[in-house]
Design a protein around this motif. Structure first.
Motif, PDB file in Angstrom:
ATOM      1  N   VAL A 102       0.383  -1.049   0.371  1.00 36.71           N
ATOM      2  CA  VAL A 102       0.171   0.229  -0.138  1.00 36.71           C
ATOM      3  C   VAL A 102       0.919   1.025   0.482  1.00 36.71           C
ATOM      4  O   VAL A 102       2.140   1.713   1.097  1.00 36.71           O
ATOM      5  N   THR A 155      -2.616  -5.412  -2.946  1.00 40.86           N
ATOM      6  CA  THR A 155      -1.630  -3.731  -3.238  1.00 40.86           C
ATOM      7  C   THR A 155      -2.684  -2.780  -4.027  1.00 40.86           C
ATOM      8  O   THR A 155      -3.458  -3.167  -5.087  1.00 40.86           O
ATOM      9  N   SER A 165       0.782   9.205   2.236  1.00 42.59           N
ATOM     10  CA  SER A 165       1.753   7.871   2.899  1.00 42.59           C
ATOM     11  C   SER A 165       1.282   7.388   3.657  1.00 42.59           C
ATOM     12  O   SER A 165       1.495   6.820   4.587  1.00 42.59           O
ATOM     13  N   ALA A 168      -1.556   5.857   3.974  1.00 45.84           N
ATOM     14  CA  ALA A 168      -1.580   4.103   2.851  1.00 45.84           C
ATOM     15  C   ALA A 168      -0.978   3.177   4.293  1.00 45.84           C
ATOM     16  O   ALA A 168      -1.122   2.032   4.183  1.00 45.84           O
ATOM     17  N   MET A 169      -0.161   4.101   4.918  1.00 48.01           N
ATOM     18  CA  MET A 169       0.329   3.693   6.109  1.00 48.01           C
ATOM     19  C   MET A 169      -0.317   2.540   7.139  1.00 48.01           C
ATOM     20  O   MET A 169      -0.129   1.619   8.268  1.00 48.01           O
ATOM     21  N   ALA A 172      -1.561  -0.489   5.739  1.00 48.30           N
ATOM     22  CA  ALA A 172      -0.847  -0.813   5.688  1.00 48.30           C
ATOM     23  C   ALA A 172      -1.537  -1.693   7.944  1.00 48.30           C
ATOM     24  O   ALA A 172      -1.186  -2.932   7.893  1.00 48.30           O
ATOM     25  N   THR A 186       4.751  -0.837   2.699  1.00 48.34           N
ATOM     26  CA  THR A 186       4.515   0.475   2.714  1.00 48.34           C
ATOM     27  C   THR A 186       5.150   1.710   2.719  1.00 48.34           C
ATOM     28  O   THR A 186       6.029   1.619   3.352  1.00 48.34           O
TER      29      THR A 186
END
Lengths: 402, 89
Positions: A102, A155, A165, A168-169, A172, A186
């Motif tokens: 991710v 993904t 980000s 995204a993290m 994840a 990630t």
């Protein structure tokens, strides 16, 4: 619920092309912002940035790969190579089927858009190279990491401007914490320092022409950076069973939307997100020793963020340290939270709190310990990383020392 | 001119196949040469750029396209025809 740890980290940004060089630059308070090399720079008003210099794609990729990899994909792959290498993981069998990628990026293949718009609009040509679409798409970075390392699980790419980000993290983290996957790769990547990428930001009139000075009374705007940082998030027992080095534990995440304004930050929205992150991590505010600020260096962000931190932490706001490493690597837009997570890991693991450099004059509206100009040694148990994006989208992560 | 088209098409295909132009024979198919779908569209792009022509080719229905890609020879013949149509002497 599973516990989630970080077992690998990689980066390329204006401060360095790996984690050790980036962290030593942050510890030294070195500035990676300077004059940039961009086509048609004479038509730009903003001529500084946190650019990745001394970088030659031919040293890392072959000709066919370069034809398919936009600069942001190249950055993603280089950072992933370091992170997965450090983790020591190989992806085969069941692990390959559940492990995914991710990534955050705001703009994806901006340089590819830019170059090919020139081809059709400026040069008047009627055809472009056939790889333009697979090169510019926002998920190209995540997909190429997946292909390179045989990661066959969830993904995808998250695009929430400057929170990309962190979102995204956070995703994840949720996938590993829930037990859906034992490992996720990630982070985020951005390569927006192109003529069009800078020209668009100029239009908003929020850019500094000389330096990024977060929290300083004489701050005059943000400075764009570029780069990537990628991490391996792993279920704690899985990491322990194989004797992996644990860099830090991810203990909480929260995301909210201000639902008010497309560009102005919200004190209330930021405060609510920080508070929700503390609840998710099941810790009190007093446990937090360091906050990596969103700290863009704009007038609006920095005072709003300081007020939100004061609201959330009460009197403890005066005890914690809060710094903005954007003063050194610039605002990496969709990759910024990932690059900034490195400063959190340094604080937790090495006991070094990265400074806010370029700090010149105290601002009564930013009256917190912003670690001005020089790094500080301190024992930090819990660190937060803030991201408050355009569009009112907030994402805060909490990390604890391993 | 005829030999020139053949030589330049062979060079374009050789570059995609990572071969020497001399190793590209006229009876070879793209499959023989190891050129995949992305390699094919890249070759067509290079042919359009080199000869300043428009190649009518839709990857969804390669068989029904006017541009015959069944062998190197058929590609050369198709290019020759397109050059003659689009750049009459």
């Amino acid at each position: 619920m599973k516990r989630v740890v970080i077992t690998g980290a990689g980066t390329i940004n204006a401060l360095g092309q790996d984690v050790p060089s980036t962290l030593s630059a942050m510890a030294e308070g070195r500035c990676g912002i300077g004059p940039i090399n961009v086509r048609d720079i004479d038509r730009l008003n903003v001529r500084i940035g946190g650019q990745v210099t001394e970088y030659d794609p031919d040293e890392h990729f072959n000709r066919q790969q370069i034809a398919l990899y936009d600069r942001f994909t190249q950055f993603s792959l280089l950072a992933a190579r370091q992170a997965i290498g450090q983790s020591g993981l190989t992806f085969i069998g069941d692990l390959a089927m559940e492990a995914g990628v991710v990534l955050g990026t705001a703009g994806g293949g901006v340089n590819t858009w830019d170059e090919n718009y020139r081809t059709v609009y400026e040069e008047g040509k009627n055809r472009v190279h056939p790889f333009v679409v697979p090169k510019l798409m926002n998920n190209a970075g995540a997909s190429h990491i997946s292909m390179e390392y045989n990661l066959r699980g969830p993904t995808y790419t998250v695009a929430t401007a400057c929170s990309s980000s962190n979102h995204a993290m956070g995703q994840a983290f949720h996938l590993v914490r829930s037990g859906a996957s034992r490992v996720m790769v990630t982070g985020g990547s951005e390569a927006m320092l192109s003529f069009g990428g800078i020209k668009a930001w100029e239009g908003l009139r929020v850019m500094s022409r000389d330096a990024c000075r977060p929290f300083s009374a004489n701050r005059n705007g943000m400075v764009q950076g570029e780069g990537a940082a990628i991490f391996v998030f792993e279920e704690m027992e899985h990491a322990r069973a194989r004797g992996a080095e644990i860099l830090a534990e991810v203990i909480g995440f929260a995301m909210t939307s201000d639902a008010t304004d497309i560009v102005m930050p919200s004190r209330k929205g930021a405060a609510q997100t920080i508070a929700a992150c503390l609840r998710d991590a099941r810790i009190s505010g007093d446990a937090v020793g360091y906050v990596n600020a969103h700290g863009t260096g704009t007038s609006a962000n920095d005072k709003t963020e300081c007020a939100a931190v004061a609201d959330t932490f009460g009197s403890h706001a005066d005890n914690l340290m809060i710094s903005s490493t954007k003063s050194m690597h610039g605002h990496v837009i969709g990759g910024t939270g990932a690059v900034e997570l490195l400063a959190c890991i340094m604080a937790l693991k090495d006991g070094i709190v990265a400074p806010t450099i370029g700090y010149e004059e105290p601002d009564p509206e930013c009256a917190l310990d912003v670690v001005p100009n020089e790094a500080r040694e301190a024992k930090i148990d819990v660190a937060l990383s803030n991201a408050f994006a355009f569009g009112g989208l907030n994402a805060v992560l909490a990390l604890r020392s391993a | 001119m005829t030999d020139d088209i053949e030589t330049r098409v062979a060079e374009i295909i050789a570059e995609q196949a990572v071969l020497e132009p001399g190793d590209v024979r006229m009876d070879m198919t793209l499959e023989d040469l190891g050129i995949d779908s992305l390699g094919l569209v890249e070759s067509i792009f290079a042919i359009e750029e080199t000869f300043d022509i428009q190649v009518p080719f839709n990857a969804n229905e390669p068989q029904s396209s006017a541009f015959d890609i069944s062998s190197v020879a058929s590609i050369v013949a198709a290019v020759r025809q397109l050059v003659a149509q689009q750049h009459p002497a």
